[in-house]
Write an enzyme that holds these catalytic residues in place. Structure first.
Site, short mmCIF file in Angstrom:
data_model
loop_
_atom_site.label_atom_id
_atom_site.label_comp_id
_atom_site.label_asym_id
_atom_site.label_seq_id
_atom_site.Cartn_x
_atom_site.Cartn_y
_atom_site.Cartn_z
N ASP A 78 24.43 7.66 -7.51
CA ASP A 78 24.16 7.20 -6.15
C ASP A 78 23.30 8.27 -5.49
O ASP A 78 23.04 9.33 -6.06
CB ASP A 78 25.45 6.90 -5.38
CG ASP A 78 25.19 5.94 -4.21
OD1 ASP A 78 24.02 5.77 -3.82
OD2 ASP A 78 26.15 5.36 -3.68
C1 NOJ Z 1 23.76 4.82 -1.09
C2 NOJ Z 1 24.65 3.65 -1.31
O1 NOJ Z 1 25.97 4.07 -1.57
C3 NOJ Z 1 24.19 2.74 -2.44
O2 NOJ Z 1 25.02 1.61 -2.48
C4 NOJ Z 1 22.75 2.38 -2.24
O3 NOJ Z 1 22.34 1.47 -3.24
C5 NOJ Z 1 21.93 3.66 -2.29
N1 NOJ Z 1 22.33 4.52 -1.20
C6 NOJ Z 1 20.42 3.42 -2.19
O4 NOJ Z 1 20.07 3.02 -0.94
#
Ligand code: NOJ
Length: 745
Positions: free
Chosen positions: A277
């Site tokens: 993530d």
């Molecule tokens: C953080 C989030 O937790 C995730 O779900 C998301 O896809 C990413 N950022 C990218 O934006």
């Protein structure tokens, strides 16, 4: 051109779905490519950068093969320009993979996933994802970071909005439906997006419902409650996985070889790639799991995180880690192979560019109609004393509240490409629906949901007094749910409760329509209004859908996929809980007011409940009313005894006893009476959305296989144990016809 679109929209449910990503030809191509790549290029494939700061900065790095993926660049022309550099100028011409959070629609916004789940209609969810894929692909996107399939039992958690609720079975069905929609029947199709199962794993169990917080849970609970949607996603051919932010039993997911190597690869045979993530690898430092970014990179690579999102630890440290023998080239090659396999499966080498002219327009009528259908089927009627549907003979309607005409707010969380100007609000829809109908008096009253300024209450009360009925549009703005937007208080924010009181005093019939990203605690409002329609955040077409429901063009048919607590103090509260040794009973609930002052405490005869809130939720999982009534009769089991490996048919007759045609969601639950590990009091094992004409009866049949009743025992074996089971067919998790059967060896 039109024909192409129709083909793209329809083919998703055909047979090739769920095929393996690897095959001898792909593996041969992957191997050949890896042999030609320098270490710099390999690290490049493992690196993802955000385009938000302007993509021009990346041109040189792409030319050198130092970037394999970009997120947040959405424009077919600029994506094509970058792609051309990657394909024509980088050393091995490996195309970029462009990612984007396409969560519940791209430009045409569907209800938030929690609302989509409330439709209990996987075909509609699949269609929504297909539409999102067509729209996103036309803008150069190849990969979506969806579906989010984290089980959530805590409505304080802001990301409950992004998932499918509290049940593993339902979440698995909905996740697979979304993956089918995004990926289509052929990942290499021009309108297919690679899906991403996220967040692996346990993210929804954050302590106290506070985002990114610690997660502690037994392996049994992890495997039986939190992992089933992820497992189903692998079986459905989901191309990618994303690591969760949280630590799980002391190990941050991004450093967990237990999750990624043992479960995902070894046990489940996943062939796609894993992305971290956003900065979740370097966040292992503040977690206290890595001393610095170098050690974080080492732990992430060892755990099996193939691509790093946004941060630089792989770029900065892989070479050094290899030189020091802390990681091996085989680990790097494996990560790169996982990524390339997906790029090949997506046909990016053959078709790297997006031809926007081949796609239908964004927000076209067909897309909008599907979004409306989803909004219609997701709204849940929680109370109705007969005031709904509204009569067509009303003369004056008062429309009041901060969410009646709030186009941005009705779209909900995680909307990057939808636009407020596309959204049709309830006010606009009511006005256009009723040009010759009742006069609509609109008083926004509160500027937004958190507004505490009561100065306009007088105007609202005046409009209400003149009306035949009041529609109150209350709830939460979009920004009050979603990532990092958790709440400790789940009452309506701002002066909204006071607004309900003020309007109630007018004595006019009041319909409360709630737009929100989570369950709110609304029990105290129920006897102050005549009806409650819970719409979640319904998306672009909220207005037309809600107008149809309010005036009875269609009956509400959504049902809750998450338990609504009475008060925050009851959380966590979920239908599939354990029984305890002292299960609560209504007749022995000791109410706080009934306890004498000074009386001695006793441990005799006490049961598991709260003195001040009992043990029941405000609304149970699966609950939702209709404008008609359904009668459940004649539960029939094909047998009272089944052997291991056999199946059982459970059937009931459902009759529409009212005078309107409507949909009903029929639910199948079981309870395993005794287990090596105690079993939940109920578990959803099937559901069906059916439409019944007035007076019509339908026999709904479910087939239960003994393997559907399996769980992880103390030795972590996935087994179905012999013994007695209860089974219910009913309209929600708290009601239904009960039968029983036995499984024998
Ligand atoms: C953080 C989030 O937790 C995730 O779900 C998301 O896809 C990413 N950022 C990218 O934006």
């Amino acid at each position: 051109m039109r024909r192409i679109l129709i083909l793209w929209l329809c083919t998703a449910s055909l047979s090739a779905f769920g095929e393996r990503l690897s095959n001898p030809r792909t593996e041969e191509r992957v191997g050949r490519l890896i042999r030609n790549m320098t270490l710099e290029e390999k690290i490049g494939q493992m690196t993802q950068r955000s385009g938000r700061g302007g993509v021009k900065a990346f041109r040189e790095e792409i030319r050198l093969g130092r970037i394999g993926s970009i997120l947040n660049e959405v424009d077919a022309d600029s994506v094509n320009a970058l792609q051309r550099i990657a394909v024509e100028e980088s050393p091995n011409g490996i195309p970029l993979l462009i990612g984007r959070d396409v969560i519940h629609g791209f430009r045409t916004i569907f209800p938030i996933p929690l609302g989509l789940a409330a439709t209990w209609n996987p075909a509609l969810v699949e269609k929504g994802a297909r539409i999102a894929a067509v729209e996103a692909a036309s803008s150069g996107v190849h990969w979506t970071f969806a579906p989010m399939m984290d089980i959530a039992r805590d409505p304080r958690w802001g990301r409950i909005a992004e998932g499918f609720g509290e049940d593993p079975y339902l979440a698995a069905v909905m996740s697979v439906a979304m993956i089918r929609g995004f990926q289509g029947d052929d990942l290499s199709g021009p309108a297919s997006l690679a899906a991403c199962a996220k967040h692996f794993a346990g993210y929804g169990a954050a302590e106290g419902g506070r985002d990114y917080n610690t997660v502690m849970m037994s392996e049994n609970e992890l495997r039986d409650v939190y992992l089933p949607p992820f497992r189903a996603s692998v079986d459905a051919g989901c191309a990618t996985f994303m690591a969760a932010f949280n630590e799980l039993n002391g190990v941050p997911a991004s450093g967990s070889s237990f999750l990624f190597r043992r479960i995902l690869r070894d046990e489940w045979g996943f062939e796609g790639f894993v992305v971290s993530d956003w900065a979740s690898i370097t966040q292992m430092v503040p977690h206290g799991f890595a001393a610095d970014h170098k050690q974080a990179a080492e732990k992430a690579i060892r755990a099996g995180i193939d691509m790093e999102m946004q941060t630089d630890s792989y770029v900065a440290h892989i070479r050094e880690l290899l030189d020091e023998g802390r990681i091996t080239m085989a680990m790097i090659d494996e990560a790169v192979a996982n990524i390339l396999r997906v790029k090949f499966a997506m046909g990016l080498f053959e078709r790297p560019y997006t031809d926007a002219s081949l796609f239908p327009p964004l927000l076209n009528a067909e897309h909008l109609e599907s979004a409306k259908q989803a909004a219609l089927q997701s709204a849940v009627l929680l109370k109705n004393n007969g005031v709904l549907p509204l009569s067509g003979n009303l003369k004056r309607l008062a429309v009041i509240g901060p969410l009646a005409d709030a186009p941005h707010e009705q779209l909900g969380t995680w909307v990057f490409d939808g636009r407020a100007e596309d959204a049709v609000t309830p006010l606009a829809a009511l006005r256009s629906r009723l040009p010759n109908g009742p006069h609509v008096d609109y008083v926004q009253t509160l500027a937004y949901s958190r507004d505490r300024d009561t100065r306009n209450f007088g105007r609202a009360v005046k409009a209400a007094k003149k009306s035949d009925a009041v529609l109150l549009f209350l709830g939460e703005e979009a920004i009050l749910s979603g990532e990092a937007h958790c709440r400790a208080d789940l009452n309506l924010p701002g002066a909204q409760d006071a607004l309900v009181d003020a309007i109630r005093k007018t004595g006019r019939p009041v319909v409360l329509v709630i737009l929100a990203g989570r369950p709110l605690t609304i029990g105290h409002l129920l006897d102050r209004v005549d009806a409650v329609l819970y719409a979640f955040h319904p998306g672009t077409m909220a207005g037309p859908a809600l107008a149809d429901l309010l005036f009875g063009t269609e009956s509400p048919s959504g049902k809750l996929t998450v338990t609504f607590p009475k008060v925050v103090g009851q959380i966590p509260m979920y239908y599939n809980h354990k029984n305890t040794g002292r299960p609560p009973r209504a007749e022995s609930w000791v109410h706080i007011d009934a306890i004498e002052v000074g009386v001695w405490q006793t441990s005799l005869g006490n049961e598991s409940h709260y003195l001040d809130a009992g043990f029941l939720p405000e609304f149970p999982f699966g609950y939702g009313l209709s404008y008609t009534a359904f009668d459940y009769r004649n539960l029939k089991l094909s047998s009272g005894t089944i052997r291991h490996g056999d199946s059982l048919t459970v059937a009931a007759d459902i009759r529409n006893t009212g005078s309107l045609a409507a949909d009903e969601i029929v639910q199948l639950y079981i309870r395993d009476r005794v287990g090596d590990i105690t079993r939940p009091v109920k578990e959803l094992k099937g559901f069906r959305r059916i439409r019944l004409e007035p007076g019509e009866t339908r026999t709904v049949r479910f087939t239960l296989k003994t393997e559907d009743l399996a769980f992880h025992n103390r030795k972590m074996e996935f087994v179905t144990e012999p013994g007695w089971f209860h089974v219910w067919i009913g309209p929600n998790s708290a009601e239904g016809l009960r039968g029983e059967f036995e499984i024998v060896q």
